[in-house]
Design a protein around this motif. Structure first.
Motif, PDB file in Angstrom:
ATOM      1  N   SER A   1     -44.699 -73.530 117.160  1.00 18.23           N
ATOM      2  CA  SER A   1     -44.528 -74.072 115.815  1.00 18.23           C
ATOM      3  C   SER A   1     -43.091 -74.024 115.339  1.00 18.23           C
ATOM      4  N   ALA A   2     -42.189 -73.464 116.130  1.00 18.48           N
ATOM      5  CA  ALA A   2     -40.799 -73.380 115.719  1.00 18.48           C
ATOM      6  C   ALA A   2     -39.907 -73.478 116.927  1.00 18.48           C
ATOM      7  N   THR A   3     -38.613 -73.674 116.684  1.00 15.80           N
ATOM      8  CA  THR A   3     -37.657 -73.751 117.772  1.00 15.80           C
ATOM      9  C   THR A   3     -37.584 -72.420 118.499  1.00 15.80           C
ATOM     10  N   VAL A   4     -37.608 -72.453 119.829  1.00 16.33           N
ATOM     11  CA  VAL A   4     -37.575 -71.233 120.617  1.00 16.33           C
ATOM     12  C   VAL A   4     -36.294 -71.191 121.427  1.00 16.33           C
ATOM     13  N   MET A   5     -35.863 -69.964 121.711  1.00 18.66           N
ATOM     14  CA  MET A   5     -34.666 -69.760 122.523  1.00 18.66           C
ATOM     15  C   MET A   5     -35.058 -69.702 123.992  1.00 18.66           C
ATOM     16  N   ILE A   6     -34.210 -70.247 124.835  1.00 17.55           N
ATOM     17  CA  ILE A   6     -34.522 -70.293 126.253  1.00 17.55           C
ATOM     18  C   ILE A   6     -33.913 -69.094 126.970  1.00 17.55           C
ATOM     19  N   ASN A   7     -34.658 -68.553 127.937  1.00 21.82           N
ATOM     20  CA  ASN A   7     -34.180 -67.404 128.697  1.00 21.82           C
ATOM     21  C   ASN A   7     -34.605 -67.591 130.149  1.00 21.82           C
ATOM     22  N   ARG A   8     -33.837 -68.455 130.869  1.00 24.48           N
ATOM     23  CA  ARG A   8     -34.148 -68.762 132.254  1.00 24.48           C
ATOM     24  C   ARG A   8     -32.860 -68.834 133.044  1.00 24.48           C
ATOM     25  N   THR A   9     -32.956 -68.500 134.306  1.00 16.96           N
ATOM     26  CA  THR A   9     -31.774 -68.577 135.164  1.00 16.96           C
ATOM     27  C   THR A   9     -31.735 -69.863 135.969  1.00 16.96           C
ATOM     28  N   CYS A  10     -32.894 -70.455 136.245  1.00 19.11           N
ATOM     29  CA  CYS A  10     -32.958 -71.692 137.021  1.00 19.11           C
ATOM     30  C   CYS A  10     -33.162 -72.865 136.070  1.00 19.11           C
ATOM     31  N   LEU A  11     -32.111 -73.634 135.833  1.00 25.59           N
ATOM     32  CA  LEU A  11     -32.157 -74.739 134.884  1.00 25.59           C
ATOM     33  C   LEU A  11     -31.817 -76.049 135.593  1.00 25.59           C
ATOM     34  N   LEU A  12     -32.395 -77.122 135.077  1.00 30.43           N
ATOM     35  CA  LEU A  12     -32.089 -78.448 135.609  1.00 30.43           C
ATOM     36  C   LEU A  12     -30.881 -79.024 134.896  1.00 30.43           C
ATOM     37  N   ASP A  13     -30.022 -79.678 135.645  1.00 31.10           N
ATOM     38  CA  ASP A  13     -28.896 -80.392 135.051  1.00 31.10           C
ATOM     39  C   ASP A  13     -29.400 -81.780 134.638  1.00 31.10           C
ATOM     40  N   GLU A  14     -29.607 -81.967 133.333  1.00 26.17           N
ATOM     41  CA  GLU A  14     -30.181 -83.209 132.824  1.00 26.17           C
ATOM     42  C   GLU A  14     -29.137 -84.156 132.243  1.00 26.17           C
ATOM     43  N   GLN A  15     -27.881 -83.902 132.545  1.00 25.79           N
ATOM     44  CA  GLN A  15     -26.821 -84.721 131.968  1.00 25.79           C
ATOM     45  C   GLN A  15     -26.897 -86.166 132.450  1.00 25.79           C
ATOM     46  N   PHE A  16     -27.406 -86.361 133.668  1.00 28.46           N
ATOM     47  CA  PHE A  16     -27.485 -87.723 134.195  1.00 28.46           C
ATOM     48  C   PHE A  16     -28.452 -88.595 133.393  1.00 28.46           C
TER      49      PHE A  16
END
Length: 333
Positions: free
Chosen positions: A11-26
């Motif tokens: 129900s609200a904005t959550v903070m992310i806490n992950r080490t493996c992230l996707l590069d979605e800039q493309f």
């Protein structure tokens, strides 16, 4: 398109806490031009189809009703494109709020399933009208078709409704994001939800479509050449087009999503590579409403004739022959 998964705070904005992230800039380079093209073409094709249905086909048969609902679903799906175009053009920053993020995912999944279900039922309808025409025509009345459409829409809403409880915007590097594989707790229950989505959006419908196509071909093989050309030519082409739509638009995203769920984030490099492939397959889903008008052309003779009239610019042609017919059309001046 965001995966629908459990989150600790929906129900609200959550903070992310992950080490493996996707590069979605493309996505900022790929999505805006592609979605803009699909939006313009889809709005044009589906707008023309709706105009034909409402202006020239007032007494609608069951197949007309099924096609009309498919077209409405595609048109509503197209309305979700502008938010996506703005999102990816704005460096993947979501500015529309948490509720709109949930609503966007709900619409994407809901309209995807309505498209799949109506395509399946159109194929079933054409199949039974060839192999059991009298019995099926007596059972599949206009009233029965309307009830069926209501059930399809209701089931699609039910399947998409979990997004309001499981999807939320999240913060990454000081920016708000939505519809991303970088969302928190993505690994929770992803395999179960992916298998369910695979079954509903591809597995079961594709089997039904394949069986329907084979039944029609077997029936046509036992008919005379004249009967076969009149009754089955367009039905087989329509079913073939639907199968192609499923293979091009629905199968890739289901396969890549399932592979992502199996690989998981423990193998980060492979997970990131598959994530890029997944987002490329998402574009195939958005191209679905551009291909569906080809189904209308082969599914219904009345629509086919009206479309040919519209393309030729003849406003009030009657009895326009099908391609290859020698019958002359009667037109009013």
């Amino acid at each position: 398109m965001a995966p629908i998964e459990d989150q600790s705070n929906s129900s609200a904005t959550v903070m992310i806490n992950r080490t493996c992230l996707l590069d979605e800039q493309f996505l900022t380079r790929m999505m805006p031009p592609a979605l803009t093209t699909f939006f313009i073409v889809g709005m044009s094709f589906n707008g023309l189809t709706l105009w034909i249905f409402y202006s020239h086909m007032r007494k609608k048969t069951p197949i007309d009703i099924l096609m009309l609902n498919l077209c409405l679903g595609d048109q509503f799906f197209t309305f979700t494109y502008p938010l996506l175009i703005v999102y990816h053009s704005n460096n993947n920053v979501w500015v529309f709020g948490n509720f709109m993020c949930k609503l966007q995912v709900f619409f994407i999944y809901g309209f995807l399933l309505t498209s799949v279900f109506f395509l399946t039922w159109i194929s079933i309808y054409r199949c039974y009208m060839i192999i059991r025409p009298i019995q099926f025509q007596n059972r599949m009345t206009r009233k029965c078709t309307i009830v069926l459409c209501v059930l399809i829409w209701s089931f699609a809403v039910f399947c998409g409704s979990p997004s309001f409880f499981t999807v939320s915007t999240f913060e990454l590097n000081g920016k708000l994001h939505c519809m991303s594989f970088n969302q928190p707790n993505i690994e929770k229950n992803i395999l179960a939800s992916t298998l369910l989505l695979f079954a509903l959006s591809f597995g079961i419908p594709f089997i039904i479509l394949l069986v329907s196509t084979l039944l029609v071909q077997r029936k046509l093989a036992n008919l005379t050449l004249t009967a076969r050309s009149q009754n089955g030519r367009y039905a087989v082409r329509m079913m073939t087009i639907i199968l192609i739509i499923f293979v091009i638009c629905v199968l890739p995203i289901n396969i890549t999503r399932l592979t992502l769920a199996i690989v998981g984030q423990n193998n980060c490099t492979r997970f990131q590579q598959l994530g890029v492939v997944y987002y490329c397959c998402v574009l195939a889903i958005y191209a679905n409403n551009v291909l569906d008008p080809f189904v209308y052309f082969y599914a219904n003779t009345k629509y086919r004739l009206k479309l040919i009239n519209a393309i030729k610019g003849i406003g009030f042609c009657k009895n326009l022959p099908l391609a290859g017919s020698s019958t002359q059309s009667n037109c009013e001046s």
